[in-house]
Each structure stands twice: as C-alpha cells, then as structure tokens.
Design an enzyme around this catalytic site. Sequence first.
Site, PDB file in Angstrom:
ATOM      1  NE  ARG A  39      70.308  55.926  32.303  1.00 21.57           N
ATOM      2  CZ  ARG A  39      69.545  55.437  33.241  1.00 21.57           C
ATOM      3  NH1 ARG A  39      69.815  54.255  33.792  1.00 21.57           N
ATOM      4  NH2 ARG A  39      68.501  56.076  33.679  1.00 21.57           N
ATOM      5  N   GLY A  40      71.846  57.993  34.906  1.00 23.03           N
ATOM      6  CA  GLY A  40      71.051  57.927  36.130  1.00 23.03           C
ATOM      7  C   GLY A  40      71.794  58.722  37.198  1.00 23.03           C
ATOM      8  CB  ALA A  41      70.639  61.464  39.394  1.00 25.56           C
ATOM      9  CG  ASP A  72      68.078  63.436  36.509  1.00 27.10           C
ATOM     10  OD1 ASP A  72      66.969  62.987  36.158  1.00 27.10           O
ATOM     11  OD2 ASP A  72      69.150  62.840  36.322  1.00 27.10           O
ATOM     12  CD  GLN A  96      66.951  57.253  28.937  1.00 24.60           C
ATOM     13  OE1 GLN A  96      65.995  57.385  28.179  1.00 24.60           O
ATOM     14  NE2 GLN A  96      67.809  58.231  29.147  1.00 24.60           N
ATOM     15  CG  ASN A 150      62.842  62.209  36.357  1.00 27.75           C
ATOM     16  OD1 ASN A 150      63.968  61.774  36.626  1.00 27.75           O
ATOM     17  ND2 ASN A 150      61.850  61.413  35.965  1.00 27.75           N
ATOM     18  CE  LYS A 151      66.260  61.138  30.552  1.00 27.87           C
ATOM     19  NZ  LYS A 151      67.313  61.961  29.889  1.00 27.87           N
TER      20      LYS A 151
HETATM   21  O1  MRU Z   1      69.585  60.829  30.941  1.00 30.92           O
HETATM   22  P1  MRU Z   1      69.545  59.827  32.048  1.00 30.92           P
HETATM   23  O2  MRU Z   1      69.248  58.440  31.579  1.00 30.92           O
HETATM   24  O3  MRU Z   1      70.780  59.904  32.933  1.00 30.92           O
HETATM   25  O4  MRU Z   1      68.321  60.289  32.934  1.00 30.92           O
HETATM   26  C1  MRU Z   1      68.009  59.570  34.107  1.00 30.92           C
HETATM   27  C2  MRU Z   1      66.781  60.045  34.775  1.00 30.92           C
HETATM   28  O5  MRU Z   1      66.190  61.020  34.387  1.00 30.92           O
HETATM   29  C3  MRU Z   1      66.341  59.315  36.006  1.00 30.92           C
HETATM   30  O6  MRU Z   1      64.967  59.372  36.144  1.00 30.92           O
HETATM   31  C4  MRU Z   1      66.977  59.993  37.230  1.00 30.92           C
HETATM   32  O7  MRU Z   1      68.360  60.117  37.069  1.00 30.92           O
HETATM   33  C5  MRU Z   1      66.702  59.267  38.476  1.00 30.92           C
HETATM   34  S1  MRU Z   1      67.686  57.756  38.516  1.00 30.92           S
HETATM   35  C6  MRU Z   1      67.613  57.022  39.954  1.00 30.92           C
END
Ligand code: MRU
Length: 336
Positions: A47-49, A226, A185, A236-237
């Site tokens: 996970r994470g963009a 994201d 997270q 974002n999250k």
């Molecule tokens: O649902 P996730 O854990 O994939 O969400 C991740 C986020 O929202 C991060 O803040 C975002 O991807 C930036 S990661 C460098």
Amino acid sequence: MNQLSAIQYHNQQLSLLDQRLLPKQEKWLQITNSQACAQAIKDMVVRGAPAIAIAAGFALAMDAKNGASQAALLSACDTLAASRPTAVNLFWALKILRPLIESSASATDIERCAWQIANDDEAACEAMAQFGAGLIAPNSAVMTHCNTGSLATAGLGTALGVIKRAHEDNKISRVFANETRPWMQGARLTAWELNKAGVPVSLNADSAAALLIKKHHIQWFIVGADRIAANGDVANKVGTFAVALQAKQLGCKVMVVAPSTTFDLTLKSGDDIEIESRPGSEFEQFSASNTIAPGVRIENPVFDVTPAELIDVIVCEHGVIKSPNEVVIAKCLLNL
Ligand code: MRU
C-alpha cells in the site's frame, strides 16, 4: 531500492512484505503474476501510492519475462488498474507500460521500464527530503498521518522522508503520529518505521490531534498524497482533511509531499477524484468488533480531499510550490 522497502524484485521474482502483519510479523509473500499482484494491492499487502505503482510495474515485467503474450499483458494492465481507484501513481505507471506492451517491446525493455519507475521514485524521495527539510526550523515538533515512508515508496519516503532528513539535520524535537483509523497505518507502520530510524515519535489517537497541535506548538502537519488535482486539492488518507482544518485554525502549517507522479492535471479539482470506499467488515476488524451492534451500517471511505486553500506548500521533486493553485502547479510541473 531502500533497505526497508516492502518490494523486492530479483531474477524475475517479485516478493512483497505483507504490511497487514506489521509490526508483529515480517513476512514476505511470493507474487507469481500480475493477477496475484492486483489482488495483493486490493488486499493492502502492499500500500502507499508510489509503492503500488512500483509493484505493478515489476509484476508486468515478471509476466513479460515469463513469456506472457501481448494480449495477456494488456489484460493484466486492466486487472491492475481495477485494483484500487484513488492513488493516481498506479494509473501513471500503467500509462507508460501499456504503450510499451502495445508496441511489442521486449520483455527486457518492459523490465527496464519497471526499474526506471522504481529508481526515479527513489531519486524523487531524495530531492523532496532535501526541499522539505529546508522549510523546517530547528527544534520543530511535527505531526503526520498514515504511512508515507520507505514502506510506501522505493526510497526514504515522501512526508516521512522530509521528517527523517529534518531529523538528521537536528531540527525535529518530536514527531506526533496519528494512529490513522481504520487501518492504523500510523500506529502499525509509521511509529515502527520512525522507531527503527531512531526518530523520536509519539503515537496518538486521531481525535487528539487538535489538542496536541495546540499543547506542543506543533509547527508543521506533514503528509503525503494519493492524487493531487490541477488546482492543488489533495486526496490523502481519510482524516487528513480534518487535521488540516484544525491545523489552520491553530496556526500550524500544512505541508504535502508528493512526487510529480501523484499529480493528476486532467482533474480540475478534488471533487473529481474517486474516493475509495472499502468494506465495512474491515472497519469492524480494526475496531473492537464487540462494540458495534449487529446490523449497524458502516461508512468506510478511506481517503478524503483537503482543499488547496488549507495547504501552505506542496513539495515535489522539482521544488516547493507555495500556496498551491492551478497556475503555480502548472508552472512547476509543466514549466509554463
Ligand atoms: O490506503 P493506503 O495505506 O494505501 O493509503 C496511503 C496513503 O494515504 C499515503 O498517505 C499516500 O499513499 C502517500 S504514500 C507515500
């Protein structure tokens, strides 16, 4: 790729660190093809963009190296694109890889492209860390949300990269990590990652953010993204928007750190960003499930949009975009 990276690709073998099990267990899963990678993205193994995009690139490279046909590779692109909707980095990577496949590029060229995506992300993290840390004054307390570090990228991280670099520069008195409901997270990944890096970190309930910003004179709320629309609205999250509102009210500045691959200039504003909604069962799983009466309907949007006017700066690998809007973003990204 960095040491803590959650993605390994060697000799046409892709493995992903199962982030759902951290910090209790460090277990690597062998990913056998793009279908399995799409499922792993959907299930939050990775996970994470930026990390999602990098994993997808290596999965396609692995399929190509294993002799998949052009039709199978194009279908794999569709399957990967259907895994998660909000982070644009995935679609950006597929937009580069798909034409390569369509033009019958060799498996070696597809693999080279996947490595380029990963290496460019690592370099972007380094540049952003430098730019972002430059904005932070000595003895600063900062707050962050979700996980944006080495687990989520091929390098130092986005927001967490800035924080780690500022710590190396002796500028950070403490990092306040929001636990980040419902997937936690912040609690499971960010606190673990910062502890490993020796950065002073405290964990707090998301709902304690305003109190802590005020009490500890937190100077910066630093987050990743994201998807960033042309006008600077940032997806974002979930929870980022609420804390950005509180930060603004309390005089704490808001910094968004994201590589150019996270911008989507085809979207005018954040209203056009698709927000992923995940099953209510996941929400129950991370809550004390015995506190939820049977039959209660659960809303589980996992991202939100912070309007550009709440954001002081967006840091990307090309520099610092102050008071983001359509004009300054285009100027930075397209050099208009
Ligand atoms: O649902 P996730 O854990 O994939 O969400 C991740 C986020 O929202 C991060 O803040 C975002 O991807 C930036 S990661 C460098």
